[in-house]
Design a protein around this motif. Structure first.
Motif, PDB file in Angstrom:
ATOM      1  N   GLU A 104      -1.163   7.502  25.824  1.00 26.27           N
ATOM      2  CA  GLU A 104      -0.094   8.428  25.446  1.00 26.27           C
ATOM      3  C   GLU A 104       1.273   7.892  25.845  1.00 26.27           C
ATOM      4  N   ASP A 105       1.358   7.287  27.019  1.00 28.39           N
ATOM      5  CA  ASP A 105       2.633   6.757  27.502  1.00 28.39           C
ATOM      6  C   ASP A 105       3.097   5.535  26.719  1.00 28.39           C
ATOM      7  N   LEU A 106       2.159   4.749  26.200  1.00 28.53           N
ATOM      8  CA  LEU A 106       2.515   3.500  25.530  1.00 28.53           C
ATOM      9  C   LEU A 106       2.605   3.611  24.010  1.00 28.53           C
ATOM     10  N   LEU A 107       2.344   4.793  23.477  1.00 29.45           N
ATOM     11  CA  LEU A 107       2.393   4.991  22.034  1.00 29.45           C
ATOM     12  C   LEU A 107       3.651   5.773  21.671  1.00 29.45           C
ATOM     13  N   TYR A 108       4.455   5.198  20.779  1.00 32.41           N
ATOM     14  CA  TYR A 108       5.579   5.947  20.236  1.00 32.41           C
ATOM     15  C   TYR A 108       4.982   6.968  19.279  1.00 32.41           C
ATOM     16  N   ASP A 109       4.793   8.180  19.750  1.00 30.81           N
ATOM     17  CA  ASP A 109       4.134   9.206  18.951  1.00 30.81           C
ATOM     18  C   ASP A 109       4.904   9.503  17.665  1.00 30.81           C
ATOM     19  N   TRP A 110       6.209   9.456  17.726  1.00 27.09           N
ATOM     20  CA  TRP A 110       7.035   9.744  16.559  1.00 27.09           C
ATOM     21  C   TRP A 110       7.026   8.602  15.544  1.00 27.09           C
ATOM     22  N   ASN A 111       6.490   7.459  15.939  1.00 27.48           N
ATOM     23  CA  ASN A 111       6.527   6.281  15.077  1.00 27.48           C
ATOM     24  C   ASN A 111       5.121   5.730  14.823  1.00 27.48           C
ATOM     25  N   LYS A 112       4.121   6.593  14.869  1.00 24.58           N
ATOM     26  CA  LYS A 112       2.751   6.084  14.781  1.00 24.58           C
ATOM     27  C   LYS A 112       2.156   6.098  13.374  1.00 24.58           C
ATOM     28  N   SER A 113       2.849   6.674  12.408  1.00 22.50           N
ATOM     29  CA  SER A 113       2.278   6.704  11.065  1.00 22.50           C
ATOM     30  C   SER A 113       2.289   5.317  10.445  1.00 22.50           C
ATOM     31  N   VAL A 114       1.297   5.067   9.613  1.00 21.86           N
ATOM     32  CA  VAL A 114       1.146   3.768   8.945  1.00 21.86           C
ATOM     33  C   VAL A 114       1.943   3.808   7.641  1.00 21.86           C
ATOM     34  N   ASN A 115       2.721   2.756   7.410  1.00 20.94           N
ATOM     35  CA  ASN A 115       3.528   2.678   6.189  1.00 20.94           C
ATOM     36  C   ASN A 115       2.689   2.168   5.025  1.00 20.94           C
ATOM     37  N   ILE A 116       2.883   2.826   3.876  1.00 16.57           N
ATOM     38  CA  ILE A 116       2.189   2.435   2.650  1.00 16.57           C
ATOM     39  C   ILE A 116       3.225   2.379   1.530  1.00 16.57           C
ATOM     40  N   ALA A 117       3.105   1.353   0.710  1.00 18.32           N
ATOM     41  CA  ALA A 117       3.978   1.233  -0.462  1.00 18.32           C
ATOM     42  C   ALA A 117       3.133   0.763  -1.639  1.00 18.32           C
ATOM     43  N   LYS A 118       3.588   1.112  -2.823  1.00 22.40           N
ATOM     44  CA  LYS A 118       2.875   0.697  -4.034  1.00 22.40           C
ATOM     45  C   LYS A 118       3.688  -0.380  -4.727  1.00 22.40           C
ATOM     46  N   ASN A 119       3.023  -1.475  -5.052  1.00 17.01           N
ATOM     47  CA  ASN A 119       3.667  -2.540  -5.801  1.00 17.01           C
ATOM     48  C   ASN A 119       3.735  -2.084  -7.251  1.00 17.01           C
ATOM     49  N   GLU A 120       4.941  -1.880  -7.749  1.00 12.34           N
ATOM     50  CA  GLU A 120       5.121  -1.339  -9.101  1.00 12.34           C
ATOM     51  C   GLU A 120       4.606  -2.277 -10.176  1.00 12.34           C
ATOM     52  N   ASP A 121       4.658  -3.578  -9.915  1.00 12.46           N
ATOM     53  CA  ASP A 121       4.208  -4.546 -10.924  1.00 12.46           C
ATOM     54  C   ASP A 121       2.694  -4.579 -11.045  1.00 12.46           C
ATOM     55  N   THR A 122       2.004  -4.634  -9.912  1.00 15.08           N
ATOM     56  CA  THR A 122       0.543  -4.759  -9.931  1.00 15.08           C
ATOM     57  C   THR A 122      -0.167  -3.431  -9.756  1.00 15.08           C
ATOM     58  N   GLY A 123       0.520  -2.444  -9.230  1.00 16.78           N
ATOM     59  CA  GLY A 123      -0.100  -1.144  -8.980  1.00 16.78           C
ATOM     60  C   GLY A 123      -0.934  -1.107  -7.703  1.00 16.78           C
ATOM     61  N   GLU A 124      -0.921  -2.195  -6.927  1.00 16.70           N
ATOM     62  CA  GLU A 124      -1.695  -2.250  -5.684  1.00 16.70           C
ATOM     63  C   GLU A 124      -0.961  -1.554  -4.550  1.00 16.70           C
ATOM     64  N   LEU A 125      -1.752  -0.964  -3.667  1.00 16.16           N
ATOM     65  CA  LEU A 125      -1.183  -0.372  -2.460  1.00 16.16           C
ATOM     66  C   LEU A 125      -0.991  -1.461  -1.414  1.00 16.16           C
TER      67      LEU A 125
END
Length: 135
Positions: free
Chosen positions: A58-79
């Motif tokens: 708990e002390d070593l985790l930035y709780d506010w920054n723990k979500s995983v980023n996801i983006a979609k490549n518009e050209d290929t449609g891959e995540l």
């Protein structure tokens, strides 16, 4: 031998005796623990260790920054999902490492818990992304 040398040797013997007494006390206390628990940690000691590990996570985790980023490549449609390594760099708070622990030791202690958190956050992020895509 002079009087000063004799007195010095007596003091050395006295000091050595005190050190040995402390070692004997320490060994006797360890012996009692080994006899009582069969050389294993007691149930309460295991609970305390688990509590301490969770507190460190708990002390070593930035709780506010723990979500995983996801983006979609518009050209290929891959995540494109953020890798664990990149996520860890962003989510790990080295400012809160205990003073008696190195960064490497802290990482070794929390690594498995961080992996579980990453996997859970990745699952949540994928679900959230799919829901946004359906809208």
């Amino acid at each position: 031998m002079s009087k000063i040398e004799i007195i010095s040797e007596i003091i050395n013997v006295y000091d050595e005796n005190e050190v040995l007494k402390r070692k004997v006390e320490m060994l006797e206390s360890k012996k009692e623990v080994s006899v009582n628990t069969g050389g294993k940690l007691s149930v309460i000691d295991n609970k305390l260790l688990e509590y301490g590990k969770q507190k460190l996570v708990e002390d070593l985790l930035y709780d506010w920054n723990k979500s995983v980023n996801i983006a979609k490549n518009e050209d290929t449609g891959e995540l494109k999902i953020e890798s664990y390594k990149d996520w860890f760099r962003r989510a790990f708070s080295s400012n809160n490492i205990p003073t008696n622990m190195s960064k490497e030791e802290a990482i070794n202690v929390v690594e498995s818990s961080f992996m579980k958190i990453y996997e859970e956050q990745k699952r949540i992020a994928i679900e959230r992304f799919k829901q946004e895509e359906e809208k």
